[in-house]
Every structure is written in C-alpha cells, then in structure tokens.
Design an enzyme around this catalytic site. Structure first.
Site, PDB file in Angstrom:
ATOM      1  N   TYR A 126       0.084  -0.972  10.448  1.00  0.00           N
ATOM      2  CA  TYR A 126      -0.261  -1.583   9.160  1.00  0.00           C
ATOM      3  C   TYR A 126       0.889  -1.404   8.169  1.00  0.00           C
ATOM      4  CZ  TYR A 126      -3.073  -1.811   4.784  1.00  0.00           C
ATOM      5  OH  TYR A 126      -3.588  -2.080   3.543  1.00  0.00           O
TER       6      TYR A 126
ATOM      7  N   LYS B 244       3.234  -4.184   6.206  1.00  0.00           N
ATOM      8  CA  LYS B 244       3.378  -4.206   4.746  1.00  0.00           C
ATOM      9  C   LYS B 244       4.855  -4.096   4.329  1.00  0.00           C
ATOM     10  CE  LYS B 244      -0.871  -4.622   3.416  1.00  0.00           C
ATOM     11  NZ  LYS B 244      -1.294  -5.736   2.559  1.00  0.00           N
TER      12      LYS B 244
ATOM     13  N   SER C  41       0.851  -1.195   0.000  1.00  0.00           N
ATOM     14  CA  SER C  41       0.000   0.000   0.000  1.00  0.00           C
ATOM     15  C   SER C  41       0.886   1.244   0.000  1.00  0.00           C
ATOM     16  CB  SER C  41      -0.869  -0.010   1.257  1.00  0.00           C
ATOM     17  OG  SER C  41      -1.397   1.283   1.486  1.00  0.00           O
ATOM     18  N   SER C  42       0.334   2.353  -0.506  1.00  0.00           N
ATOM     19  CA  SER C  42       1.115   3.603  -0.559  1.00  0.00           C
ATOM     20  C   SER C  42       1.456   4.137   0.838  1.00  0.00           C
ATOM     21  CB  SER C  42       0.354   4.665  -1.348  1.00  0.00           C
ATOM     22  OG  SER C  42      -0.899   4.910  -0.750  1.00  0.00           O
ATOM     23  N   CYS C  43       0.800   3.605   1.882  1.00  0.00           N
ATOM     24  CA  CYS C  43       1.087   4.105   3.238  1.00  0.00           C
ATOM     25  C   CYS C  43       2.426   3.598   3.772  1.00  0.00           C
ATOM     26  CB  CYS C  43      -0.027   3.733   4.192  1.00  0.00           C
ATOM     27  SG  CYS C  43      -0.084   1.988   4.557  1.00  0.00           S
TER      28      CYS C  43
ATOM     29  N   HIS D 150     -12.861   3.084   3.950  1.00  0.00           N
ATOM     30  CA  HIS D 150     -12.063   4.190   3.436  1.00  0.00           C
ATOM     31  C   HIS D 150     -13.000   5.348   3.076  1.00  0.00           C
ATOM     32  CE1 HIS D 150      -9.230   0.798   2.741  1.00  0.00           C
ATOM     33  NE2 HIS D 150      -8.365   1.694   3.164  1.00  0.00           N
TER      34      HIS D 150
HETATM   35  N1  LIG Z   1      -8.608  -0.839  -0.440  1.00  0.00           N
HETATM   36  C1  LIG Z   1      -7.603   0.011  -0.654  1.00  0.00           C
HETATM   37  O1  LIG Z   1      -7.811   1.227  -0.774  1.00  0.00           O
HETATM   38  C2  LIG Z   1      -6.212  -0.510  -0.771  1.00  0.00           C
HETATM   39  C3  LIG Z   1      -5.889  -1.854  -0.629  1.00  0.00           C
HETATM   40  N2  LIG Z   1      -4.588  -2.265  -0.749  1.00  0.00           N
HETATM   41  C4  LIG Z   1      -4.183  -3.651  -0.532  1.00  0.00           C
HETATM   42  O2  LIG Z   1      -4.933  -4.554  -1.302  1.00  0.00           O
HETATM   43  C5  LIG Z   1      -5.107  -5.776  -0.579  1.00  0.00           C
HETATM   44  C6  LIG Z   1      -6.576  -6.125  -0.528  1.00  0.00           C
HETATM   45  O3  LIG Z   1      -7.314  -5.056   0.039  1.00  0.00           O
HETATM   46  P1  LIG Z   1      -8.909  -4.955  -0.124  1.00  0.00           P
HETATM   47  O4  LIG Z   1      -9.368  -5.861  -1.192  1.00  0.00           O
HETATM   48  O5  LIG Z   1      -9.227  -3.517  -0.182  1.00  0.00           O
HETATM   49  O6  LIG Z   1      -9.408  -5.504   1.275  1.00  0.00           O
HETATM   50  P2  LIG Z   1     -10.779  -6.271   1.609  1.00  0.00           P
HETATM   51  O7  LIG Z   1     -10.990  -6.094   3.062  1.00  0.00           O
HETATM   52  O8  LIG Z   1     -11.839  -5.866   0.662  1.00  0.00           O
HETATM   53  O9  LIG Z   1     -10.425  -7.787   1.300  1.00  0.00           O
HETATM   54  C7  LIG Z   1      -9.519  -8.497   2.090  1.00  0.00           C
HETATM   55  C8  LIG Z   1      -9.692  -9.967   1.819  1.00  0.00           C
HETATM   56  O10 LIG Z   1      -8.796 -10.682   2.669  1.00  0.00           O
HETATM   57  C9  LIG Z   1      -9.498 -11.757   3.240  1.00  0.00           C
HETATM   58  N3  LIG Z   1      -8.926 -12.084   4.527  1.00  0.00           N
HETATM   59  C10 LIG Z   1      -8.611 -11.223   5.538  1.00  0.00           C
HETATM   60  N4  LIG Z   1      -8.109 -11.911   6.583  1.00  0.00           N
HETATM   61  C11 LIG Z   1      -8.116 -13.218   6.219  1.00  0.00           C
HETATM   62  C12 LIG Z   1      -7.721 -14.413   6.881  1.00  0.00           C
HETATM   63  N5  LIG Z   1      -7.228 -14.402   8.122  1.00  0.00           N
HETATM   64  N6  LIG Z   1      -7.862 -15.577   6.212  1.00  0.00           N
HETATM   65  C13 LIG Z   1      -8.388 -15.607   4.964  1.00  0.00           C
HETATM   66  N7  LIG Z   1      -8.758 -14.518   4.294  1.00  0.00           N
HETATM   67  C14 LIG Z   1      -8.625 -13.330   4.923  1.00  0.00           C
HETATM   68  C15 LIG Z   1     -10.929 -11.281   3.373  1.00  0.00           C
HETATM   69  O11 LIG Z   1     -11.784 -12.393   3.477  1.00  0.00           O
HETATM   70  P3  LIG Z   1     -13.378 -12.225   3.757  1.00  0.00           P
HETATM   71  O12 LIG Z   1     -13.945 -11.596   2.533  1.00  0.00           O
HETATM   72  O13 LIG Z   1     -13.853 -13.595   3.965  1.00  0.00           O
HETATM   73  O14 LIG Z   1     -13.469 -11.338   4.957  1.00  0.00           O
HETATM   74  C16 LIG Z   1     -11.083 -10.504   2.073  1.00  0.00           C
HETATM   75  O15 LIG Z   1     -11.427 -11.372   1.022  1.00  0.00           O
HETATM   76  C17 LIG Z   1      -4.498  -5.560   0.806  1.00  0.00           C
HETATM   77  O16 LIG Z   1      -3.215  -6.107   0.829  1.00  0.00           O
HETATM   78  C18 LIG Z   1      -4.406  -4.060   0.922  1.00  0.00           C
HETATM   79  O17 LIG Z   1      -3.334  -3.667   1.718  1.00  0.00           O
HETATM   80  C19 LIG Z   1      -3.578  -1.366  -1.040  1.00  0.00           C
HETATM   81  C20 LIG Z   1      -3.844  -0.045  -1.210  1.00  0.00           C
HETATM   82  C21 LIG Z   1      -5.183   0.503  -1.074  1.00  0.00           C
HETATM   83  C1  LIG Z   2      -5.477   3.139   1.583  1.00  0.00           C
HETATM   84  C2  LIG Z   2      -5.035   3.826   2.842  1.00  0.00           C
HETATM   85  O1  LIG Z   2      -6.185   4.103   3.623  1.00  0.00           O
HETATM   86  C3  LIG Z   2      -5.979   4.632   4.921  1.00  0.00           C
HETATM   87  O2  LIG Z   2      -5.374   5.877   4.892  1.00  0.00           O
HETATM   88  P1  LIG Z   2      -6.162   7.185   4.508  1.00  0.00           P
HETATM   89  O3  LIG Z   2      -6.002   7.466   3.067  1.00  0.00           O
HETATM   90  O4  LIG Z   2      -5.754   8.281   5.422  1.00  0.00           O
HETATM   91  O5  LIG Z   2      -7.648   6.713   4.867  1.00  0.00           O
HETATM   92  P2  LIG Z   2      -9.140   7.071   4.585  1.00  0.00           P
HETATM   93  O6  LIG Z   2      -9.566   6.688   3.226  1.00  0.00           O
HETATM   94  O7  LIG Z   2      -9.909   6.437   5.694  1.00  0.00           O
HETATM   95  O8  LIG Z   2      -9.234   8.668   4.784  1.00  0.00           O
HETATM   96  C4  LIG Z   2      -8.734   9.591   3.870  1.00  0.00           C
HETATM   97  C5  LIG Z   2      -9.056  11.008   4.316  1.00  0.00           C
HETATM   98  O9  LIG Z   2     -10.477  11.212   4.236  1.00  0.00           O
HETATM   99  C6  LIG Z   2     -10.941  11.829   5.417  1.00  0.00           C
HETATM  100  N1  LIG Z   2     -12.370  11.529   5.625  1.00  0.00           N
HETATM  101  C7  LIG Z   2     -13.359  12.468   5.616  1.00  0.00           C
HETATM  102  N2  LIG Z   2     -14.542  11.906   5.914  1.00  0.00           N
HETATM  103  C8  LIG Z   2     -14.291  10.561   6.068  1.00  0.00           C
HETATM  104  C9  LIG Z   2     -15.134   9.470   6.375  1.00  0.00           C
HETATM  105  O10 LIG Z   2     -16.352   9.593   6.570  1.00  0.00           O
HETATM  106  N3  LIG Z   2     -14.525   8.246   6.449  1.00  0.00           N
HETATM  107  C10 LIG Z   2     -13.171   8.066   6.243  1.00  0.00           C
HETATM  108  N4  LIG Z   2     -12.650   6.811   6.310  1.00  0.00           N
HETATM  109  N5  LIG Z   2     -12.352   9.120   5.969  1.00  0.00           N
HETATM  110  C11 LIG Z   2     -12.912  10.346   5.889  1.00  0.00           C
HETATM  111  C12 LIG Z   2     -10.023  11.281   6.487  1.00  0.00           C
HETATM  112  O11 LIG Z   2     -10.039  12.065   7.660  1.00  0.00           O
HETATM  113  C13 LIG Z   2      -8.667  11.332   5.755  1.00  0.00           C
HETATM  114  O12 LIG Z   2      -8.132  12.628   5.810  1.00  0.00           O
HETATM  115  C14 LIG Z   2      -5.168   3.721   5.740  1.00  0.00           C
HETATM  116  O13 LIG Z   2      -5.866   2.563   5.947  1.00  0.00           O
HETATM  117  C15 LIG Z   2      -3.857   3.398   5.058  1.00  0.00           C
HETATM  118  O14 LIG Z   2      -3.249   2.369   5.733  1.00  0.00           O
HETATM  119  C16 LIG Z   2      -4.008   3.053   3.602  1.00  0.00           C
HETATM  120  O15 LIG Z   2      -3.283   2.268   3.044  1.00  0.00           O
END
Ligand SMILES: NC(=O)C1=CN([C@@H]2O[C@H](COP(=O)(O)OP(=O)(O)OC[C@H]3O[C@@H](n4cnc5c(N)ncnc54)[C@H](OP(=O)(O)O)[C@@H]3O)[C@@H](O)[C@H]2O)C=CC1
Ligand SMILES: C[C@H]1O[C@H](OP(=O)(O)OP(=O)(O)OC[C@H]2O[C@@H](n3cnc4c(=O)[nH]c(N)nc43)[C@H](O)[C@@H]2O)[C@@H](O)[C@@H](O)C1=O
Length: 352
Positions: free
Chosen positions: A161, A165, A132-134, A204
C-alpha cells in the site's frame, strides 16, 4: 479565528475571506470532482467544499470504476472540473493490508494512474492526492518530516500500500515538473470520523475498538483481547479537521513537496483503548493478543508545513470518539448481526 472553523456562509471560508478570490488557487464556487465521495475522507471533503460554496461533482462506483482509465478519462473530459480531489483508494487496517497486498498495490496504482492522468488529459488545473503517513520509513525520526520520504525501509504490514502511495506522490510531482500542473499531495495520519468502516476484518483500530468494546459491554464479557502488544503509538485526526486542511491546501498550497496532516500528538494503543473503553462504558478486563501484528512502533507527523499556513486541528480525540460512537449507535449499526461480530470478546490471549 484560524482557517479551521467548520462552516461559513456559502462562498466564504470559515475565516471570513472569500473561498476563491484573488489570492486563492481555487476559484469562487469552483466545480470540484471528489473521487471516493462515499468514503470516510471523500464524504468529509465533499461536506467541507459544499459548506465553502463549491459544487461537488461525483460518480458512484457502480457507474464508474476508477481503475478503468479510459472511462475515467472520458468522464473527466466531459466534466472539466476546476479541481479534482483523489480520495478514492483501497483502504484498510493492519490485517487487511497484510492479507491482501496484491489488491492494495494494484487497485491503488490503477486508480491513481486513471485519475491523475485523466485529470491532466482533461486540462484540470488543480488536483489534490491523498497519501498516508505509512509512506515514511518504519523507523523514521519522530516527529516525521516530509523529507523523511524514501530514506529507509518501510513497515512490512503495509509495504505494498505504501509503495502504491509513494508512486502516487511521484506521479503528481512528475506532472508538476514536466507539465507545470498545479497538482499537490497531502499525507494524513490515522483518521477517524463519521461513516468510518466498522467491519472488524478490514477496519482501522479506532472504529474496531468502538465496536468491540460496545459488543463486549452488551454481552457482559469479562475480558476483551485487543490486537498486538498495545505499545505502538499512533496519532488520530478527526476527518473534519482533515477536510479543512484539504480545502486550505487547494486554496493556498502549490509546491512539489507533500504536506503532512496530523494533530501533533500521539498516544499508545493501550491509552487509546482506555479512552474508548471509558466512552463506551465497558467494565471488563483488557487483554492483548500478541499473535496479532503491532505494525509501525510510532508514526507521529511533523505538521510545521501545514501549521505555517494557519491550520489547527479543532476536535479533541475524546470528543471525536464520543461523537462517532453516538452516530454509529444512532444509525442502528451497533445492532447489526453478522460475520463481523468479534470472536475475541471474552477470550483474551493474555491480560494486563
Ligand atoms: N482512513 C484513514 O485512516 C486514512 C486514509 N487515508 C487516505 O484517504 C483516502 C480515503 O480513505 P478513506 O476515506 O478512509 O477510505 P474509504 O474506504 O472510506 O473510502 C474509499 C472510497 O474510494 C472508493 N473507491 C475505492 N475503489 C474504487 C474504485 N475502483 N472505483 C471507484 N471508487 C472506488 C470507495 O467507493 P465505495 O464507497 O463505493 O466503496 C470509497 O468511496 C485514501 O487515499 C487513504 O489512503 C490516509 C491516511 C489515513
Ligand atoms: C492509516 C494506517 O492504517 C494502517 O496502519 P496501522 O496504523 O498499523 O493500522 P490499524 O489502525 O489497523 O492498527 C493500529 C494498531 O492498533 C492495533 N489494534 C489493536 N486492536 C485492534 C483491532 O481490533 N483492529 C485493528 N485494526 N487494530 C487493532 C494494531 O495491532 C496496531 O498496532 C495501515 O492500513 C496503513 O497503511 C495506514 O495508512
């Protein structure tokens, strides 16, 4: 045509070349394990792999907890895929990350240890790890290049987190260095798309805003308080664009350094809010609850490494938001009552 168009005939990439073939690091009709196949990212990658003619192999979480190293290794040994995509993780927005650092650290370390070590033990030749970009320093120079990794302090709201990563990146690099494994890492920016998490406590920002504006519009609320100051900048990529980048990397990329995946432009949370408000049709006032954290001020990725492989994002943010909103409503999810309903609607901490 770039390598990014959506679908092509089975067994072929969207640019018309074979999905496997002599130049590809992934064979034609490969058998690919997608860990996390029900999630936002995993489901998009599974769709993309299927469209390219590959076979997607999965195990539901109820059958296999990926934190269990022994069971995971056993399953991978029995399955012997051509490649593994590690898209399973504990994932969440800023509040979930800040509230549950133990689970974000430990679950992710355990999943990564199980899956990467298990894949190597099973002789799996290719693996793609999703970071992830974080992972980059909080105040990294923008746009953030891959070599900014480990050059400065992390953002406190997601440090646990991010460290998990970073450990995953180093784990993948170590298997490459010590055993010559063809394991690689991709670092996506903030993602959104169909099947996103709309639970306001853990989501998010983008799905949270869709839901909150929708509920505020339905309730006729005059004001809606969003989190933070609205000034942080974020980059948003549709998950189908990410999926295309991931299969391209599986086919073409075989090096130590992680690869950033972003769209190349960012906007403030305030600008995002205005866009979502317009798509949803909310007419009230937007306020900002500055008791909630902002997180990283900016994290725009430098995507030159990926662009050099021919990848381009295709889905414009506004179109993607409209698509996700329509899908969410079509699923009837917008009608769901319950604890995730927004306590902030109509009670802003301050208006701008
Ligand atoms: N969403 C985003 O904005 C971003 C995501 N990523 C990365 O992409 C990847 C996927 O993220 P995303 O799809 O958003 O996350 P989701 O929460 O949508 O999906 C995560 C998946 O992982 C599965 N999972 C979690 N824990 C377990 C476990 N213990 N055993 C088996 N399966 C498990 C979940 O299963 P179940 O559905 O059954 O709960 C689910 O299918 C991550 O590595 C994340 O860091 C990177 C940057 C941004
Ligand atoms: C993908 C990335 O996602 C996370 O980082 P983040 O980008 O900071 O997360 P976010 O999407 O939750 O928020 C972005 C911005 O938005 C603002 N904001 C306003 N109103 C709401 C609101 O209602 N909900 C949320 N969640 N945010 C809100 C909030 O305050 C912040 O300024 C980490 O998981 C990190 O680990 C990671 O990898």
């Amino acid at each position: 045509m770039t390598d990014q168009a959506d679908t092509g005939p089975a067994g072929r990439t969207p640019d018309g070349t074979p999905a496997g073939g002599a130049r590809s690091l992934l064979p034609d009709r490969a058998r690919v394990v997608v860990a996390g196949h029900r999630g936002l990212v995993g489901s998009a990658i599974a769709r993309r792999l299927t469209a390219e003619g590959h076979a997607v192999l999965t195990r539901d979480r109820a059958e296999l907890d990926l934190r269990d190293a022994e069971s995971t290794a056993r399953w991978l040994r029995a399955t012997r895929p051509d490649a593994v995509v590690l898209a399973a993780a504990r994932v969440g927005g800023i509040m979930a990350n800040a509230t549950y650092p133990v689970q974000f650290l430990e679950d992710n370390l355990r999943i990564q240890l199980s899956v990467v070590a298990g894949a190597h033990a099973a002789g799996v030749p290719r693996l793609l790890f999703l970071g992830s970009s974080c992972i980059y320093p909080r105040l990294a120079p923008q746009p953030i290049r891959e070599d900014a990794l480990l050059t400065g302090p992390l953002e406190p709201t997601n440090e646990a987190y991010a460290l998990a990563k970073i450990a995953g990146i180093v784990q993948v690099q170590s298997y490459r260095r010590q055993y010559g494994a063809g394991y690689i890492s991709a670092m996506p920016t903030n993602l959104y798309g169909p099947g996103d998490n709309f639970d306001l406590a853990t989501s998010h920002v983008l799905p949270a805003l869709i839901r909150r504006f929708h509920e505020a519009a339905q309730a006729g609320a005059p004001q809606l308080a969003l989190w933070g100051s609205g000034t942080p900048r974020r980059e948003f990529l549709h998950v189908d664009d990410l999926a295309a980048a991931c299969t391209l990397l599986l086919r073409r990329y075989d090096a130590d350094e992680p690869v950033n995946v972003g769209c190349g432009t960012d906007l403030t949370i305030r600008e995002l809010a205005e866009t979502v408000r317009e798509v949803v049709g909310y007419r009230g006032e937007i306020g900002w609850d500055t008791t909630k954290p902002d997180g990283t001020p900016r994290k725009l990725l430098d995507i030159s490494r990926l662009s050099a492989l021919g990848w381009r994002p295709r889905i414009a943010l506004r179109d993607g938001i409209a698509q996700v909103y329509a899908q969410w409503r079509a699923q009837g999810a917008d009608a769901a009552p319950g604890p995730a309903a927004d306590p902030g609607a109509g009670a802003p901490a301050g208006s701008h």
